[in-house]
Structures are given as structure tokens and as C-alpha cells.
Write an enzyme that holds these catalytic residues in place. Structure first.
Site, PDB file in Angstrom:
ATOM      1  CD  GLU A  61      -2.988   1.227   2.158  1.00 28.80           C
ATOM      2  OE1 GLU A  61      -3.538   2.305   2.444  1.00 28.80           O
ATOM      3  OE2 GLU A  61      -3.312   0.130   2.670  1.00 28.80           O
ATOM      4  CG  ASP A 136      -1.545  15.665  -2.218  1.00 32.79           C
ATOM      5  OD1 ASP A 136      -2.362  16.317  -2.911  1.00 32.79           O
ATOM      6  OD2 ASP A 136      -0.837  16.173  -1.348  1.00 32.79           O
ATOM      7  CG  ASP A 172     -11.734  12.339  -2.244  1.00 35.53           C
ATOM      8  OD1 ASP A 172     -10.549  12.097  -2.558  1.00 35.53           O
ATOM      9  OD2 ASP A 172     -12.053  13.228  -1.423  1.00 35.53           O
TER      10      ASP A 172
END
Length: 229
Positions: A61, A136, A172
Site C-alpha cells: 500500500e 494527494d 474522491d
């Protein structure tokens, strides 16, 4: 100039894919001192069997933040090992503390920039999956060079993944999802699929913030296009 060269932004000094945050606290320092020695991977080339004490599929990850997704994945997939790469010390400390409380033992961590670690210390074909959750977004066009997904990172991850390996991305920010699709289309080494949100991933951190702001969560799975035969 090819479209790949136009879109790619190779690493150079001063260009980071993350926003530096160097503040710490006594609690963070205590957690790092107590928990990091056993959880961090040894120096040198990554040896997953040595790091985890067993041989198992390795999931990496990138930018694990406070570690909610990493811990949830490790708990839901005890047959897998998860290596969390995170540059920010408070996030690492919180993740290690949460893993201790949850009794999760199949998580290890590298505290530092993911790109040099992956490029210099991880063997080709040794990773089963890569997770890039809510990186980011660097939403301004002039900052596109700072987004993690670029032509050279797609090359790198393609090299590291095993034959059935996948790259899972969640964001998102529509601009980041569009950026990923543009980069993948120009690269030519991946197929991209819009997928459902995995049931094991908690709604936490940046995902929860995005939902509160009314933004749409996009989940993408990238699959390497391997030569036939």
C-alpha cells in the site's frame, strides 16, 4: 514527441508526490520507539520471507496514511502480507498502535518515500497487488507532475507485479480519476476497469472527508497486459 513523453514527469529534485508534514508529538515518539523496530522491514533489498517470517502473497500500500485500510485488509486477508509505505511519522505511529490493538500481525512498514523504495529495493515480479487509496490529488493542472501515477510509475509497478498482479486505485477527486485514465491510455501496458468499493475497506480519513464534501468515490483496478505465450 510521443504522447507518453508529453505526459510523463520523471522524478527530479524538489518534486514530491506528497505534501511534507514533519510535526510530531511525545505520543508519536513513544509509539515509534516502542513499535517500529519490530514492524519495519530490514534495510537492503526487500526479503518478504525475512520481513514477515513466512512466504505469502505480498500486497503493497502506497501512502497508507493512518493505516485504516491497511489494517482492515490485513485483518480480512490473514493469508496475505501487507507492506505499508508512508512518509509521515504520525500516520505510521497511529497505524502501528491500531495494528497492536487489533492484533494484526501481517503488516509491516517502511517509513519513507515510496518511489525510491520500490525502485531500488523491491524485486521484479514479487508483488501480488499494489494499493493506492486517496493519494494527494494535486488538483491544479500546474501540479499534475506531482501526481503519483505517471508513465514511469506505471512502468515501475508493471515490473514489480507478478503475473496475476493488480493495481487498485481509489480517489474522491474526478480530476485524479481522469488523470489516471489518461495516463493508462497513453501507456498501453494496462487495462483499466471501474470496480465496486471493496467491502473490507473502511470509510475513514480522506474517503470520509470526500463523502462529507459530496464528492464521488471512484475505484479503479488496473490489470497488466501480459504477452500471450
Amino acid at each position: 514527441m510521443s504522447i507518453r513523453k508529453q505526459l510523463d514527469h520523471a522524478p527530479r529534485p524538489g518534486v514530491r508526490t506528497f505534501t511534507p508534514r514533519w510535526r510530531t508529538s511525545p505520543l508519536t515518539a513513544e509509539r515509534m520507539e516502542r513499535l517500529l523496530p519490530e514492524a519495519q522491514v530490514p534495510e537492503g533489498p526487500l526479503d518478504p520471507a525475512a520481513a514477515f517470517g513466512r512466504r505469502a502473497p505480498l500486497v503493497v500500500e502506497i501512502g497508507s496514511g493512518h493505516g485504516a485500510a491497511a489494517i482492515a485488509y490485513a485483518a480480512a486477508h490473514p493469508e496475505h502480507d501487507l507492506l505499508a509505505l508512508e512518509v509521515h511519522v504520525p500516520g505510521v505511529a497511529r497505524m502501528l498502535a491500531a495494528a497492536e490493538v487489533a492484533g494484526v500481525t501481517n503488516v509491516r512498514v517502511h517509513r519513507g518515500d515510496a518511489l525510491p523504495f520500490l525502485d531500488e529495493r523491491v524485486a521484479a515480479g514479487s508483488v501480488s497487488a499494489v494499493h493506492l487509496f486517496f493519494p494527494d490529488p494535486w488538483p491544479k493542472k500546474k501540479h499534475a507532475k506531482r501526481r503519483f501515477i505517471q508513465q514511469h510509475t506505471l512502468d515501475l509497478l508493471l515490473r514489480l507485479l507478478d503475473e496475476d498482479g493488480v493495481l487498485r486505485i481509489a480517489t474522491d477527486h474526478d480530476v485524479y480519476a481522469e488523470h489516471v485514465l489518461e495516463q493508462v491510455a497513453a501507456h498501453g501496458g494496462w487495462s483499466v476497469h471501474s470496480t465496486s468499493r471493496p467491502t473490507w475497506r473502511p470509510t475513514d480519513g480522506f474517503e470520509a472527508k470526500g463523502l462529507r464534501a459530496g464528492r464521488t468515490i471512484t475505484d479503479l483496478t488496473l490489470v497488466a497486459l501480459r504477452p500471450v505465450g
